[in-house]
Each structure stands twice: as C-alpha cells, then as structure tokens.
Design a protein around this motif. Structure first.
Motif, PDB file in Angstrom:
ATOM      1  N   GLY A   1       3.283  -6.083  -5.269  1.00 16.41           N
ATOM      2  CA  GLY A   1       4.707  -5.795  -5.331  1.00 16.41           C
ATOM      3  C   GLY A   1       5.275  -5.668  -6.723  1.00 16.41           C
ATOM      4  O   GLY A   1       6.410  -5.196  -6.882  1.00 16.41           O
ATOM      5  N   GLU A   2       4.508  -6.034  -7.747  1.00 19.79           N
ATOM      6  CA  GLU A   2       5.074  -6.079  -9.096  1.00 19.79           C
ATOM      7  C   GLU A   2       4.749  -4.860  -9.946  1.00 19.79           C
ATOM      8  O   GLU A   2       5.577  -4.450 -10.764  1.00 19.79           O
ATOM      9  N   VAL A   3       3.566  -4.287  -9.809  1.00 22.98           N
ATOM     10  CA  VAL A   3       3.126  -3.232 -10.722  1.00 22.98           C
ATOM     11  C   VAL A   3       2.812  -1.955  -9.944  1.00 22.98           C
ATOM     12  O   VAL A   3       1.970  -1.954  -9.043  1.00 22.98           O
ATOM     13  N   PHE A   4       3.494  -0.869 -10.295  1.00 20.76           N
ATOM     14  CA  PHE A   4       3.208   0.425  -9.685  1.00 20.76           C
ATOM     15  C   PHE A   4       1.914   0.979 -10.264  1.00 20.76           C
ATOM     16  O   PHE A   4       1.753   1.067 -11.488  1.00 20.76           O
TER      17      PHE A   4
ATOM     18  N   LEU B   1       0.833  -1.204   0.000  1.00 22.29           N
ATOM     19  CA  LEU B   1       0.000   0.000   0.000  1.00 22.29           C
ATOM     20  C   LEU B   1       0.868   1.254   0.000  1.00 22.29           C
ATOM     21  O   LEU B   1       0.594   2.219  -0.718  1.00 22.29           O
ATOM     22  N   LEU B   2       1.922   1.253   0.786  1.00 22.90           N
ATOM     23  CA  LEU B   2       2.813   2.407   0.869  1.00 22.90           C
ATOM     24  C   LEU B   2       3.525   2.666  -0.445  1.00 22.90           C
ATOM     25  O   LEU B   2       3.730   3.821  -0.834  1.00 22.90           O
ATOM     26  N   GLN B   3       3.902   1.608  -1.142  1.00 23.61           N
ATOM     27  CA  GLN B   3       4.655   1.741  -2.391  1.00 23.61           C
ATOM     28  C   GLN B   3       3.760   1.793  -3.627  1.00 23.61           C
ATOM     29  O   GLN B   3       4.250   1.858  -4.747  1.00 23.61           O
ATOM     30  N   MET B   4       2.463   1.784  -3.434  1.00 26.87           N
ATOM     31  CA  MET B   4       1.502   1.850  -4.548  1.00 26.87           C
ATOM     32  C   MET B   4       1.629   0.663  -5.496  1.00 26.87           C
ATOM     33  O   MET B   4       1.537   0.812  -6.716  1.00 26.87           O
ATOM     34  N   ASN B   5       1.834  -0.524  -4.956  1.00 21.34           N
ATOM     35  CA  ASN B   5       1.910  -1.714  -5.819  1.00 21.34           C
ATOM     36  C   ASN B   5       1.097  -2.876  -5.240  1.00 21.34           C
ATOM     37  O   ASN B   5       1.503  -4.033  -5.307  1.00 21.34           O
TER      38      ASN B   5
ATOM     39  N   TYR C   1       9.690   6.193  -6.519  1.00 24.97           N
ATOM     40  CA  TYR C   1       8.704   6.244  -5.442  1.00 24.97           C
ATOM     41  C   TYR C   1       9.155   5.395  -4.273  1.00 24.97           C
ATOM     42  O   TYR C   1       9.636   4.280  -4.438  1.00 24.97           O
ATOM     43  N   GLY C   2       9.000   5.965  -3.051  1.00 20.75           N
ATOM     44  CA  GLY C   2       9.313   5.232  -1.830  1.00 20.75           C
ATOM     45  C   GLY C   2       8.027   4.909  -1.087  1.00 20.75           C
ATOM     46  O   GLY C   2       7.123   4.294  -1.634  1.00 20.75           O
ATOM     47  N   TYR C   3       7.938   5.364   0.168  1.00 20.40           N
ATOM     48  CA  TYR C   3       6.724   5.188   0.955  1.00 20.40           C
ATOM     49  C   TYR C   3       5.917   6.482   0.894  1.00 20.40           C
ATOM     50  O   TYR C   3       6.061   7.372   1.734  1.00 20.40           O
ATOM     51  N   GLN C   4       5.080   6.629  -0.123  1.00 18.54           N
ATOM     52  CA  GLN C   4       4.218   7.798  -0.284  1.00 18.54           C
ATOM     53  C   GLN C   4       5.018   9.095  -0.435  1.00 18.54           C
ATOM     54  O   GLN C   4       4.543  10.185  -0.092  1.00 18.54           O
TER      55      GLN C   4
ATOM     56  N   THR D   1      13.702   4.692   0.289  1.00 17.17           N
ATOM     57  CA  THR D   1      14.265   3.613  -0.523  1.00 17.17           C
ATOM     58  C   THR D   1      13.383   3.374  -1.740  1.00 17.17           C
ATOM     59  O   THR D   1      12.179   3.155  -1.598  1.00 17.17           O
ATOM     60  N   PRO D   2      13.953   3.424  -2.948  1.00 15.53           N
ATOM     61  CA  PRO D   2      13.139   3.194  -4.149  1.00 15.53           C
ATOM     62  C   PRO D   2      12.501   1.810  -4.120  1.00 15.53           C
ATOM     63  O   PRO D   2      13.120   0.831  -3.704  1.00 15.53           O
ATOM     64  N   SER D   3      11.257   1.741  -4.566  1.00 21.07           N
ATOM     65  CA  SER D   3      10.595   0.441  -4.628  1.00 21.07           C
ATOM     66  C   SER D   3      10.991  -0.279  -5.906  1.00 21.07           C
ATOM     67  O   SER D   3      11.436   0.334  -6.877  1.00 21.07           O
ATOM     68  N   ASN D   4      10.818  -1.588  -5.913  1.00 23.20           N
ATOM     69  CA  ASN D   4      11.127  -2.368  -7.108  1.00 23.20           C
ATOM     70  C   ASN D   4      10.187  -2.041  -8.257  1.00 23.20           C
ATOM     71  O   ASN D   4      10.563  -2.135  -9.432  1.00 23.20           O
TER      72      ASN D   4
END
Length: 467
Positions: A286-289, A242-246, A391-394, A383-386
C-alpha cells in the motif's frame, strides 16, 4: 554465404555484442519476444510477415536481428526463433491455437497444450447490418455535431511520421455519445483485425476481477491471496494492492538489461503468475507504487482460480460475462504454457471492440440495460490510490491534470506499450482508441507522448461543435 562474408558477419556481431553490454543475457528474452510477437501478428492480426519482422519486431530487439534465424511452420502453426551464435540453446517456439492465440511452449508439447483447449469454443456471428455498438455495419453518415474536415485532418496527423518518431499508427476510432463517428486504419489493418493490447490487457483483467467482486466471489481485502504467502509477510498483501500496483514485491518493469523482470516473466518462464508470486517483499503493501505486469498476471490467475481453475473455465467466464454481453466478437485472450491468462499484456481485440470496452466504463458499467460492472466498482477503479494519484485499479487517471496537462482532470484510459490507448473523456462523452507500434527514436520518458495521444484528443475535442 561465402566464408569471407561469414567472417565479416561474425566480426559485426561480435562488435555489436561488445557494445551492447547485456545483449547475451537479452538474447533468450529477445528470441521469445520475436517468436511470440510474430506468431500472434501473423495468425491473429493477419499482418504481413515482412512488416512484422522488419518494422515492428527488429527495432525492439536490436541487435538480435543480425543473428536470428526464424522458422515459420504454416502446417503446425508454430514460429521458432533462434540465434546463430548458440543455436538451439536460446530457441523459443510459439504455437497458435484458434481462439486462444499464441503461447510460448517452453517445456510443453503441442499435444499437451492442445489438451487445454475448451471443449466448446465461442465463435460469435458478426452482425454487419446494425451500427456500432450493436453490430459492425460501416458508419453511414457524418455526425452533425462534428466539423469532419477538421476531424479528418487531426486523424491525418495521428498517422503522420514526425521527425524523431516512428509512429506506425495502425488505427484510430472515435465514439461520441455511444455512437461510432469516425475510424481509420493503416493499409494492412481492417476494422475486424484483432490488435495487440500490451498493458491495456490490465484494464480487462481488472474488469474481470470487478465482475467477481460484484458477485461476492473475490474481495478486495481477502486474506492470504496465495497459499505460498501464508507463512510470511506477503500474507498481508490484498487484492487492492495488486490492483493499485503497490503490493510491495520486488519487481523491475523492464524488458531488457539488468534484472528485466517484465521480459523474463513474459518470455522466459512457463508460469507467469508464479514468477511474480515468488518475488520477495521489499516494501509495506500500500505504500510504494511499482508498476508490474506480474501483478496483473497474478490477478488474472486469481480470477481463474475462483471460476474453476482451468483455462477452459476462464475462457468461458470472460466470454459469457464480458465479451458476449457487449457483442465483442474479436477478443482473444492469450494464455501461458500452464494455461493461465496473461492478464498483464497479451489480449487482442479489434479497434471497434476496444471502443466498446471504453464505452462500458463511460456508461458506468451499464450496457443495454444490464449492469455488467457495478457503479461501485467503477468508482473504486477511478479513485486515485494513495501510492500514485495517477493510477486507480489497473487504469491510468489524469488527477490534477498530472498525466495529460491539457486534457480535463476527469480523463482516464487503458494504456499500453508503444502507444496503445483507449481514452475516456467524460466531459465530452468521448471514447478515443489509438493503436500502433510506436518507437521514440530520440529516447523516451514516462511523460513523453511520441504517439501524439494528447494532440489527437485535443484535435477531436476542437472538432466537436457547440450545440
């Protein structure tokens, strides 16, 4: 209006509707947008009604202003917007409550909403003697580290109206090494005026989640975040997703047109987090922003559940654990009709108080010797998301200079619709705040910068003189 004039008006409206495709579907969202925006702009930000309706709201919901009818009730503190085609069918009413801002009432009565109000509201005293960030005294002197002639010319440009853009800049503030060194406001905005966050609220929501993470109350990898997800694939969604929008849920971050989940979720339903919870899964977590205001609304709802579940519980939590420690006196978090915080869009803070939140992050979570947020959480946030290295945590990142190519890769920011930004530049120990209601009249893309944010930052950096 004479009959012949009404006939011409009706023909004009009919033509506009025919040319606008989805405008009939957009009318209910548009009336909600207008009622909510006007209510908050009038009674939170204290902006003139004409400027709100003509300059800020009308361009965003065109051609609705051709047919809208606006009723403002100063006694009940309500704003109702309807359209002249369907009357009450699409009418939306927003209700102002002191300290809580405005809420679209949907199927609630004003009395029901009043019962949500906390027993004790926070009304902090403003310190006009101490300098920022301890208080709100005016800036006393020019900072010797800056070429203020150059700095003021850069800020002049931020308030200019270049061709093809309507900037409507409301405020700019600059903090250097924890000291407010410059600020400017449009004619109808004061240093204490609380201004709309749009998606900068998401960064406050992540901050609230981080406080609970540091307390060991809310974990990134907790199982089954939502009871409704327990027996299906959505049970695998974690807070981190949720935080990383994925998170992998179906969502279209659009306010109008085909499938406008964002517009519908903010202006058409009483339970904003619940609307997101009901979306089906379309991708592996976790895979798709997929940028989603609904995701942020759910995070805020999860935080509220952990601190007691009621509006009053979240209000007390965010005041006592974030705003009061930072001496933030202007903050207003708005709630939906069910009493849940609108974590993705509707927070109001003064420009100076937005700068304090930016300074908190630049301080790695420390404030006056108190660790408001752990360095661990700050590091996770940045920290950049995969699924999206920007984008990190919001929070938006400038990884590999992928967002602002002329600024350092370490730059990061709270960002919101229409050019809201709190930008942190660790390489220069700078926090920059810019607010406004910007429209790109020539069309926009995800990488366009009609508000001139990068140019503003570069100019401020250029005005910083070597030691």
């Amino acid at each position: 209006m004479k009959h012949t004039s009404w006939t011409k008006f009706s023909l004009l409206v009919g033509t506009s509707i025919a040319m606008s495709g989805c405008i009939l579907d957009d009318i209910p969202i548009g009336t909600g947008y207008a009622a909510k925006y006007l209510c908050s702009g009038l009674w939170i930000s204290q902006i003139d009604e004409q400027r709100l309706t003509e300059d800020f709201i009308a361009p965003q919901v065109a051609p609705l202003p051709l047919i809208w009818k606006i009723d403002i009730d100063e006694t009940s503190h309500t704003v109702t917007v309807r359209d002249r085609l369907f009357g009450s069918q699409n009418a939306k009413t927003a209700y102002f409550r002191e300290g809580l801002g405005c809420t679209l009432i949907h199927d609630k009565t004003l009395e029901e909403l009043d019962r949500q109000i906390p027993y004790e509201m926070t009304y902090p005293n403003t310190d006009y003697q101490s300098l920022w960030p301890a208080g709100d005294a005016p800036i006393e002197s020019l900072h010797p580290q800056f070429d203020h002639t150059l700095l003021e010319s850069v800020i002049d440009e931020a308030f200019a109206e270049p061709e093809g853009v309507t900037r409507n800049t409301l405020s700019v503030a600059v903090a250097y090494r924890g000291e407010l060194i410059s600020e400017r406001y449009s004619d109808d905005i004061e240093p204490a005026s609380p201004l709309l966050s749009w998606s900068m609220a998401k960064s406050i929501t992540a901050t609230a989640a981080g406080i609970l993470y540091d307390q060991g109350v809310l974990m990134e990898d907790a199982d089954v975040l939502v009871p409704e997800w327990r027996d299906d694939a959505r049970s695998t969604i974690k807070l981190q997703n949720l935080l990383q929008m994925n998170a992998g849920l179906d969502w279209n971050e659009a306010a109008q047109g085909d499938d406008p989940d964002q517009g519908y979720g903010l202006f058409e339903v009483p339970d904003m987090a619940g609307y997101y919870v009901d979306q089906p899964m379309v991708a592996t977590p976790g895979e798709v922003f997929n940028y989603s205001t609904g995701s942020s609304n759910l995070i805020a709802s999860l935080v509220q559940d952990k601190v007691g579940g009621a509006l009053s519980d979240y209000y007390e939590f965010i005041q006592n654990h974030l705003f009061k420690p930072l001496n933030i006196t202007s903050a207003i978090v708005e709630f939906d009709a069910t009493g849940q915080p609108v974590g993705g869009a509707f927070h109001y803070l003064s420009t100076r108080d937005w700068a304090k939140l930016g300074q908190l992050y630049l301080n790695n979570g420390e404030w006056n010797g108190q660790q408001i947020l752990s360095e661990e959480w700050i590091n996770k946030t940045l920290t950049p998301s995969n699924s999206n290295p920007l984008y990190g945590y919001q929070i938006w990142l400038n990884t590999d200079r992928g967002f602002w190519p002329s600024l350092p890769a370490s730059t990061y920011a709270f960002r919101g619709f229409q050019g809201q930004i709190v930008m942190m530049l660790p390489d220069y120990d700078l926090v920059i705040v810019r607010t406004g209601v910007t429209f790109n009249n020539e069309g926009a893309s995800s990488t366009s910068d009609p508000a001139g944010i990068q140019a503003l930052a570069l100019g401020i950096i250029a005005s910083l003189q070597p030691e």
